[in-house]
Motif scaffolding. Structure first.
Motif, mmCIF file in Angstrom:
data_model
loop_
_atom_site.group_PDB
_atom_site.id
_atom_site.type_symbol
_atom_site.label_atom_id
_atom_site.label_comp_id
_atom_site.label_asym_id
_atom_site.label_seq_id
_atom_site.Cartn_x
_atom_site.Cartn_y
_atom_site.Cartn_z
ATOM 1 N N TRP A 143 23.363 3.365 -34.100
ATOM 2 C CA TRP A 143 24.624 2.629 -34.080
ATOM 3 C C TRP A 143 25.252 2.897 -32.725
ATOM 4 C CZ3 TRP A 143 29.954 3.578 -33.770
ATOM 5 C CH2 TRP A 143 30.802 2.567 -34.271
ATOM 6 N N ASP A 144 25.267 1.882 -31.849
ATOM 7 C CA ASP A 144 25.625 2.083 -30.446
ATOM 8 C C ASP A 144 26.900 1.304 -30.104
ATOM 9 O OD1 ASP A 144 25.801 2.294 -27.697
ATOM 10 O OD2 ASP A 144 23.662 1.979 -27.345
ATOM 11 N N PRO A 145 28.065 1.965 -30.088
ATOM 12 C CA PRO A 145 29.310 1.261 -29.797
ATOM 13 C C PRO A 145 29.400 0.749 -28.363
ATOM 14 C CG PRO A 145 29.693 3.621 -29.921
ATOM 15 C CD PRO A 145 28.280 3.404 -30.366
ATOM 16 N N LYS A 146 28.680 1.373 -27.426
ATOM 17 C CA LYS A 146 28.711 0.902 -26.038
ATOM 18 C C LYS A 146 27.916 -0.400 -25.889
ATOM 19 C CE LYS A 146 29.396 5.434 -23.878
ATOM 20 N NZ LYS A 146 28.835 6.428 -22.921
ATOM 21 N N ALA A 147 26.751 -0.457 -26.514
ATOM 22 C CA ALA A 147 25.927 -1.664 -26.445
ATOM 23 C C ALA A 147 26.362 -2.714 -27.461
ATOM 24 C CB ALA A 147 24.462 -1.317 -26.665
ATOM 25 N N LEU A 148 27.300 -2.330 -28.343
ATOM 26 C CA LEU A 148 27.786 -3.231 -29.396
ATOM 27 C C LEU A 148 26.637 -3.755 -30.252
ATOM 28 C CD1 LEU A 148 30.450 -5.286 -27.403
ATOM 29 C CD2 LEU A 148 30.855 -3.377 -28.975
ATOM 30 N N SER A 149 25.754 -2.841 -30.628
ATOM 31 C CA SER A 149 24.606 -3.247 -31.433
ATOM 32 C C SER A 149 24.080 -2.061 -32.227
ATOM 33 C CB SER A 149 23.490 -3.811 -30.555
ATOM 34 O OG SER A 149 22.951 -2.791 -29.721
ATOM 35 N N VAL A 150 23.269 -2.380 -33.200
ATOM 36 C CA VAL A 150 22.556 -1.358 -33.962
ATOM 37 C C VAL A 150 21.066 -1.620 -33.826
ATOM 38 C CG1 VAL A 150 24.402 -1.052 -35.647
ATOM 39 C CG2 VAL A 150 22.582 -2.708 -36.111
ATOM 40 N N LYS A 151 20.275 -0.622 -34.176
ATOM 41 C CA LYS A 151 18.840 -0.805 -34.265
ATOM 42 C C LYS A 151 18.458 -0.735 -35.739
ATOM 43 C CE LYS A 151 15.931 0.884 -31.263
ATOM 44 N NZ LYS A 151 15.084 1.816 -30.469
ATOM 45 N N LEU A 152 17.742 -1.762 -36.188
ATOM 46 C CA LEU A 152 17.267 -1.827 -37.563
ATOM 47 C C LEU A 152 15.776 -1.536 -37.595
ATOM 48 C CD1 LEU A 152 19.066 -5.123 -38.613
ATOM 49 C CD2 LEU A 152 19.709 -2.815 -39.303
ATOM 50 N N ALA A 153 15.377 -0.655 -38.494
ATOM 51 C CA ALA A 153 13.968 -0.284 -38.596
ATOM 52 C C ALA A 153 13.450 -0.627 -39.986
ATOM 53 C CB ALA A 153 13.779 1.212 -38.324
ATOM 54 N N PRO A 154 12.410 -1.458 -40.088
ATOM 55 C CA PRO A 154 11.799 -1.717 -41.388
ATOM 56 C C PRO A 154 10.918 -0.549 -41.801
ATOM 57 C CG PRO A 154 10.608 -2.891 -39.682
ATOM 58 C CD PRO A 154 11.770 -2.212 -39.006
ATOM 59 N N LYS A 155 10.626 -0.477 -43.081
ATOM 60 C CA LYS A 155 9.790 0.599 -43.591
ATOM 61 C C LYS A 155 8.657 0.013 -44.415
ATOM 62 C CE LYS A 155 9.987 4.941 -46.214
ATOM 63 N NZ LYS A 155 10.872 5.913 -46.886
ATOM 64 N N PRO A 156 7.421 0.452 -44.187
ATOM 65 C CA PRO A 156 6.302 -0.094 -44.959
ATOM 66 C C PRO A 156 6.155 0.597 -46.309
ATOM 67 C CG PRO A 156 5.480 1.490 -43.347
ATOM 68 C CD PRO A 156 6.985 1.405 -43.154
ATOM 69 N N LEU A 157 5.874 -0.166 -47.324
ATOM 70 C CA LEU A 157 5.468 0.358 -48.631
ATOM 71 C C LEU A 157 6.425 1.411 -49.188
ATOM 72 C CD1 LEU A 157 1.644 0.738 -47.857
ATOM 73 C CD2 LEU A 157 2.796 -1.175 -48.960
ATOM 74 N N ALA A 158 7.709 1.128 -49.155
ATOM 75 C CA ALA A 158 8.688 2.068 -49.702
ATOM 76 C C ALA A 158 8.726 1.939 -51.224
ATOM 77 C CB ALA A 158 10.064 1.794 -49.123
ATOM 78 N N ASP A 159 8.682 3.077 -51.931
ATOM 79 C CA ASP A 159 8.847 3.053 -53.381
ATOM 80 C C ASP A 159 10.230 3.590 -53.725
ATOM 81 O OD1 ASP A 159 8.667 5.828 -53.118
ATOM 82 O OD2 ASP A 159 6.564 5.877 -53.701
ATOM 83 N N THR A 160 10.569 3.595 -55.006
ATOM 84 C CA THR A 160 11.919 3.997 -55.406
ATOM 85 C C THR A 160 12.235 5.420 -54.975
ATOM 86 O OG1 THR A 160 11.781 2.510 -57.306
ATOM 87 C CG2 THR A 160 13.486 4.205 -57.359
#
Length: 309
Positions: A143-160
């Motif tokens: 979460w980058d307030p200077k760049a005014l953006s976040v980085k989203l990371a997907p996750k493979p094969l996540a279970d509960t």
């Protein structure tokens, strides 16, 4: 896990998995807008009014959505080039811009909260106007307030059991490679179908649910197999399968050729009218001349057809 919304997220993910199976990947907005049912109530996945969305019954963000350019004076697929360039450069996550320029706004604080609480969310990535590829679970890992953006990371094969645990660096890189490939193919199909007005270039069939984007040069070819509109032709699913099997060929002058194997067969109107009758015809062009199939690619692919015939 610090998430009183856990049951909502599980219900949303379960419904999305089913919808992806039913629709083969990308979802039209009309389907996304139907939402899901949880404890007898219908909950939205997302809304057009808010890119960062928290349903009223939940305490945290459920989804984020890209802004997809609408068709205008320029075809929408030209406007997507910048976002595709950013996607190509991504190494371990997808950049998503803040809402506005105030990091402390309500919606941007929701993203910070998602990072702090390690919440699994949905990223509705726009691949065409009103067409979205759902990437889930995704996590706000920066979460980058200077760049005014976040980085989203997907996750493979996540279970509960691991759903509230963000991916480690290796998982992030692996999942992103898979996501990139899926997004490229989804965008390729939507662009090619849009370029041909949703019609099969061989028959004129106007039903978008029955047409595909056929690669001229297969995407396994590193040099010429890119998901470029000029490397694609909109075809019905039947003709796409025949083209891939080299039972149909298209020469650099856009003329259709039929394999001798098919011409020698005589078995019903589909074969006679749907395939053999196309011999010698010229494909219907895309709406813009600049998007005509690449003649060099057509020539290479036609040589393969002649060898197989």
């Amino acid at each position: 896990m610090n998430d009183p919304d856990a049951s909502f997220r599980l219900a949303a993910f379960e419904r999305l998995r089913l919808l992806v199976q039913l629709h083969g990947g990308s979802l039209p907005w009309s389907v996304v807008n139907e939402g899901f049912v949880h404890e007898g109530a219908r909950i939205h996945f997302a809304t057009k009014a808010e890119g960062i969305f928290k349903p009223a019954p939940m305490t945290g963000v459920l989804s984020v959505t890209t802004v997809v350019p609408r068709a205008g004076r320029r075809a929408w697929y030209h406007d997507q080039l910048e976002s595709e360039a950013k996607l190509a450069m991504a190494a371990d996550g997808l950049s998503y811009a803040f809402n506005g320029t105030d990091p402390d706004s309500r919606q941007n604080r929701l993203l910070r909260d998602a990072r702090d609480r390690q919440l699994p969310i949905i990223y509705f990535f726009g691949v065409a106007p009103a067409i979205y590829e759902p990437i889930f679970p995704s996590y706000v890992v920066e979460w980058d307030p200077k760049a005014l953006s976040v980085k989203l990371a997907p996750k493979p094969l996540a279970d509960t059991a691991t759903l509230w645990t963000p991916p480690n660096p290796d998982e992030r890189r692996y999942a992103l490679r898979q996501v990139k490939q899926r997004l490229h193919q989804s965008a390729f199909r939507e662009r090619v179908v849009a370029a041909y007005g949703g019609r099969c270039a061989l028959t004129g069939l106007p039903e978008v649910r029955l047409v595909d984007a056929a690669h001229i040069i297969p995407d396994g070819d590193v040099e010429r197999g890119q998901p470029d509109i000029r490397n694609g032709i909109c075809m019905s699913k039947l003709h796409h399968a025949a083209y891939d099997a080299d039972l149909i060929g298209i020469d650099p002058d856009h003329r259709i050729h039929i394999s001798e194997r098919l011409l020698e067969q005589h078995d019903g109107p589909m074969l006679e009218l749907g395939l053999k009758a196309l011999k010698g015809q010229v494909i219907r062009p895309p709406k813009e001349k600049s998007l005509m199939p690449d003649p060099e690619r057509l020539a290479l692919r036609f040589e393969r057809f002649k060898m197989a015939a």
